[in-house]
Design a protein around this motif. Structure first.
Motif, short mmCIF file in Angstrom:
data_model
loop_
_atom_site.label_atom_id
_atom_site.label_comp_id
_atom_site.label_asym_id
_atom_site.label_seq_id
_atom_site.Cartn_x
_atom_site.Cartn_y
_atom_site.Cartn_z
N CYS A 202 0.85 -1.20 0.00
CA CYS A 202 0.00 0.00 0.00
C CYS A 202 0.88 1.24 0.00
O CYS A 202 1.73 1.42 0.86
N HIS A 203 0.63 2.09 -0.99
CA HIS A 203 1.42 3.32 -1.15
C HIS A 203 0.68 4.55 -0.64
O HIS A 203 1.06 5.66 -0.97
N CYS A 204 -0.39 4.37 0.14
CA CYS A 204 -1.15 5.53 0.59
C CYS A 204 -0.32 6.37 1.56
O CYS A 204 0.67 5.91 2.12
N GLU A 205 -0.76 7.59 1.74
CA GLU A 205 0.04 8.52 2.54
C GLU A 205 0.24 8.03 3.97
O GLU A 205 1.33 8.12 4.54
N GLN A 206 -0.83 7.46 4.58
CA GLN A 206 -0.70 7.00 5.96
C GLN A 206 0.27 5.84 6.08
O GLN A 206 1.07 5.77 7.01
N CYS A 207 0.21 4.92 5.12
CA CYS A 207 1.15 3.79 5.17
C CYS A 207 2.58 4.26 4.92
O CYS A 207 3.52 3.71 5.49
N ARG A 208 2.72 5.28 4.09
CA ARG A 208 4.06 5.83 3.87
C ARG A 208 4.62 6.38 5.17
O ARG A 208 5.78 6.16 5.52
N ARG A 209 3.77 7.08 5.91
CA ARG A 209 4.26 7.66 7.17
C ARG A 209 4.53 6.58 8.22
O ARG A 209 5.54 6.62 8.93
N THR B 270 -1.63 5.76 -6.96
CA THR B 270 -1.61 7.19 -7.30
C THR B 270 -1.10 8.05 -6.15
O THR B 270 -0.80 9.22 -6.34
N GLU B 271 -1.02 7.47 -4.93
CA GLU B 271 -0.52 8.24 -3.79
C GLU B 271 0.95 7.95 -3.49
O GLU B 271 1.51 8.45 -2.51
N ALA B 272 1.57 7.14 -4.31
CA ALA B 272 2.97 6.77 -4.07
C ALA B 272 3.85 8.02 -4.03
O ALA B 272 3.58 9.01 -4.71
N HIS C 268 9.90 5.20 -8.36
CA HIS C 268 9.07 4.67 -9.43
C HIS C 268 8.48 3.36 -8.99
O HIS C 268 9.17 2.53 -8.41
N LEU C 269 7.21 3.17 -9.29
CA LEU C 269 6.57 1.91 -8.95
C LEU C 269 7.10 0.82 -9.87
O LEU C 269 7.13 0.98 -11.09
N HIS C 270 7.51 -0.26 -9.26
CA HIS C 270 7.94 -1.41 -10.04
C HIS C 270 6.70 -2.25 -10.30
O HIS C 270 6.05 -2.71 -9.36
N PRO C 271 6.28 -2.38 -11.57
CA PRO C 271 5.02 -3.09 -11.82
C PRO C 271 5.12 -4.58 -11.44
O PRO C 271 5.87 -5.32 -12.07
N GLU C 272 4.44 -4.93 -10.41
CA GLU C 272 4.41 -6.33 -9.97
C GLU C 272 3.08 -6.56 -9.29
O GLU C 272 2.66 -5.77 -8.47
N GLY C 273 2.42 -7.65 -9.65
CA GLY C 273 1.08 -7.91 -9.14
C GLY C 273 0.10 -6.96 -9.79
O GLY C 273 0.44 -6.20 -10.69
N GLU C 274 -1.13 -6.99 -9.30
CA GLU C 274 -2.15 -6.08 -9.82
C GLU C 274 -1.84 -4.67 -9.35
O GLU C 274 -1.54 -4.46 -8.19
N MET C 275 -1.94 -3.72 -10.26
CA MET C 275 -1.66 -2.33 -9.91
C MET C 275 -2.99 -1.60 -9.79
O MET C 275 -3.70 -1.43 -10.77
N ILE C 276 -3.33 -1.16 -8.57
CA ILE C 276 -4.64 -0.54 -8.31
C ILE C 276 -4.43 0.93 -7.92
O ILE C 276 -3.63 1.23 -7.05
N ASP C 277 -5.20 1.82 -8.59
CA ASP C 277 -5.05 3.25 -8.30
C ASP C 277 -5.45 3.63 -6.88
O ASP C 277 -4.83 4.46 -6.24
N ASP C 278 -6.57 3.02 -6.41
CA ASP C 278 -7.09 3.37 -5.10
C ASP C 278 -7.07 2.14 -4.19
O ASP C 278 -6.26 1.26 -4.37
#
Ligand SMILES: [Zn+2]
Ligand SMILES: [Zn+2]
Length: 142
Positions: free
Chosen positions: A32-39, A116-118, A123-133
Motif C-alpha cells: 500500500c502506497h497511501c500517505e498514511q502507510c508511507r508515514r 496514485t498516492e505513491a 518509481h513503482l515497479h510493476p508487480e502484481g495487480e496495480m490498483i489506483d485506489d
C-alpha cells in the motif's frame, strides 16, 4: 518436505515475536502506497496477513498500538520502532508487515494499492495487480 510449517516473525529488538500456526495460512502480500502507510512505515507498507485463529503473539513486551484509521489498530514496537501489524478487531483478520517475517521464501506479492498516492521520489515497479485506489481485497486463507 518440511515438517515445521509455522511462520514466525518479529521486530529488531525481539520485544515483539509472533507466530502463524501454518505458513500456508499467510495471505499473499499487498503493498500500500497511501500517505498514511508511507508515514507509518517510512516508505510503503507491504503486508501479508492471516486470520486471528492462526495468529499468536509469543512476546508482546514492547508492542504498542495506535489507531489512525477507524476500526484498525496499527501495531509497532515501542522500543525499536518497527512497523508490525494492522489489526482489524471487528474482523477475523490481522495484517502482518511482510518485512517482519523471519522467512519469506514462500511469500509472493499479489497487488499494489493506492498507486496514485505513491511518493514522488520512487518509481513503482510493476508487480502484481496495480490498483489506483484501495478498491482491492484479498481474503486470508481459511
Ligand atoms: Zn522491537
Ligand atoms: Zn495504506
Amino acid at each position: 518436505m518440511t515438517t515445521n510449517t509455522k511462520a514466525t516473525g518479529g521486530c529488531i529488538c525481539g520485544g515483539v515475536r509472533y507466530e502463524v500456526s501454518d505458513h500456508t495460512k499467510l495471505r499473499p502480500v499487498v503493498a500500500c502506497h497511501c500517505e498514511q502507510c508511507r508515514r507509518f512505515s517510512g516508505h510503503f507498507i507491504a503486508a501479508s496477513g492471516t486470520q486471528h485463529k492462526y495468529f499468536t503473539l509469543l512476546n508482546q513486551e514492547t508492542l504498542r498500538w495506535y489507531t489512525y484509521i477507524p476500526n484498525v489498530k496499527q501495531g509497532f514496537c515501542g522500543e525499536c520502532g518497527c512497523s508490525l501489524f494492522f489489526d482489524y478487531p471487528k474482523e477475523a483478520r490481522i495484517s502482518i508487515a511482510a518485512g517482519s517475517l523471519d522467512n519469506t521464501d514462500n511469500v509472493t506479492l499479489a497487488a499494489q494499492i493506492y498507486c496514485t498516492e505513491a511518493g514522488d521520489y520512487y518509481h513503482l515497479h510493476p508487480e502484481g495487480e496495480m490498483i489506483d485506489d484501495g478498491e482491492f481485497s484479498l481474503n486470508c486463507p481459511d
